[in-house]
Design an enzyme around this catalytic site. Sequence first.
Site, PDB file in Angstrom:
ATOM      1  N   GLU A 140     -20.665  16.517  65.886  1.00 58.47           N
ATOM      2  CA  GLU A 140     -21.792  16.322  66.801  1.00 58.47           C
ATOM      3  C   GLU A 140     -23.015  16.986  66.201  1.00 58.47           C
ATOM      4  OE1 GLU A 140     -19.731  17.909  70.242  1.00 58.47           O
ATOM      5  OE2 GLU A 140     -18.373  16.525  69.233  1.00 58.47           O
ATOM      6  N   ASP A 184     -27.754  25.240  77.270  1.00 57.88           N
ATOM      7  CA  ASP A 184     -27.349  26.018  76.103  1.00 57.88           C
ATOM      8  C   ASP A 184     -27.593  27.505  76.254  1.00 57.88           C
ATOM      9  OD1 ASP A 184     -26.315  24.101  74.139  1.00 57.88           O
ATOM     10  OD2 ASP A 184     -28.285  23.182  74.366  1.00 57.88           O
TER      11      ASP A 184
END
Lengths: 394, 253
Positions: free
Chosen positions: B43, B54
């Site tokens: 990814e 995140d």
Amino acid sequence: MSKYQVNEKGYYGNFGGAYIPEMLYPNVEELRQQYLSIIEEPEFQAAYNQLLRDYVGRPSPLYLAPRLSERYGANIFLKREDLNHTGAHKINNTIGQILLAERLGKKRIIAETGAGQHGVATATVCALKGLECIVYMGAIDIERQAPNVARMKMMGAKVVAATSGSQTLKDATNEALRDWINNPLDTHYIIGSVVGPHPYPDMVARFQSIISEETKRQLLEKTGTDSPDYVLACVGGGSNAAGMFYHFLDDEQVALIAIEAAGHGVDSGETAATTALGKEGVLHGSRSILMQTADGQVVEPYSISAGLDYPGIGPQHAWLFKSGRGKYVSITDDEAMQAGLRLTQLEGIIPAIESAHALAYLEKMTFKKSDNVVVCLSGRGDKDLDNYMKYFDL
Amino acid sequence: MENIQKKEGQRLLSIYYTAGYPTLDSTLPIAKELANAGADFLEIGFPYSDPVADGPVIQHSSEQALINGMCVEKLFEQLKDLRQEVKIPVFLMGYFNPVLQYGVQRFCEACKAVGVQGVIIPDLPISEYEDLYADIFKANNLSNIFIVTPQTSEDRILKIDKLSTSFIYLLSSNSVTGSTLEVGESTAAYFQRIQDMNLKNPLVIGFGIATKETFDKATDIADGAIIGTAFVRQLASPNYMERIKDFIEEIKG
């Protein structure tokens, strides 16, 4: 249903929606399913109205400002949100949301804040209800707004510095969203403006709609009509404007004017004039108008007023702008500071610099003698004394 | 689009890293080295200024990548020869706004042109995907990977399974990236619940996988696991290229 209000899919025109990661879906979905039915419960309404009356001090006056009226040659009314407990309109929303959080059984409250006004309003209602309160605030804002940080701490809130990105409001919002992702079960996020994923923009606008609800009633008493010619309010994310416009949206003879912060000027590179410079985009969970690069990176805004220092506007504002229902304009730092001083000297009221942006636009308008003009005085200027002192060398 | 494939008994290892980090031009060399070292699929993250899902490590890598000059346009330039250089499946991962600005259709066409198998866009909701974009993804033979969390309802998981191809991204816990996997009773019950649903898509566990131990735990239950934060942390070291092989071997044992 008004064409300017949110539709069943959570959109205003093509703006709005809930652009959130799956981790936030259960929390946002719980709110979406329940917020309307809870808000409409008679017990909820009774508790909300009682707190607004006895704790916040509502209704806030609608004040016909004689010397401003003389200057502009029209009837200038100020909606005095500055007289609310904690000094701004922000508390209308936090009172509503804390009752909602309580009703949903949440034990832990999080919020983001820029200048600290929403943080203070959240810490206040958490103290009132004895709930744990964590406020995310940009590290730079913590330095700039020490008195509000102290207020929040006195009320028992934990103030957490957002140290990522530009370390201001946008980053504090990111940190609050991350906290909510990490604490999916017991936490309610009190967003301070009409931004975020559906149902936040609608929910916050409903809690702020008390501003225009009272204005209509008060204007009718004073003038015999509940329909002013012009309504003005400043816009960062846009919560005081959303509340000030709410009950006038379908009364198309009322001109709605939203004033953004131009900072050092729309073309200066240091500005928060979102509608002038922004493009359609997605930030903090909704599709709206956003200041961004060609690659879709969010651009840092600038305004002397921390409350207007946001790179987007709420999705309802994006729709009012795009549909032409609202007129979106901007005022520079200098124009706003002069307007703040002018109100102080003509009426003996020191406005928040945010609200001074709305007042400054009066200088650019022409009126008929019979015009009724309402300006939302969204907050008081105590928090801005430092800025006023520096700017005017007091 | 076919599901990701595994041989009997194989534990699939996927690595996430941010394009344009640590240097603007490190994107493709890292992919090649990971493939050589034995990663099963990749990814590649395209950076965004406001990555709300995140934790600090990946936030920092995104910030640095943007400073280095990474953007969607640049990424597709760098991936121009992807299929000649890297044979394992590659997915792109990032937030919706950069895709929206690039143009969703143009983005999907570019993915197809360079041979990207699918994308993971955490803040693109299922309803908007279905209403507005699913046809564009299908026309470009592109998988849209959905995330399932411990709080995702059964109905919603079934819907996700129906809409998914390639694999389903199973979150070990409700958290941002960079957390630690703890397979306690409730996590085990959650994984069991998903397994019992007999979904048509392979399951790949992400968030909180950092070591051989957590990788093994995750792949005892699922078809594969994704390592992001722990790998991105490696990239801060000056000799990161030499360390990639050791890192992968250490995990796969």
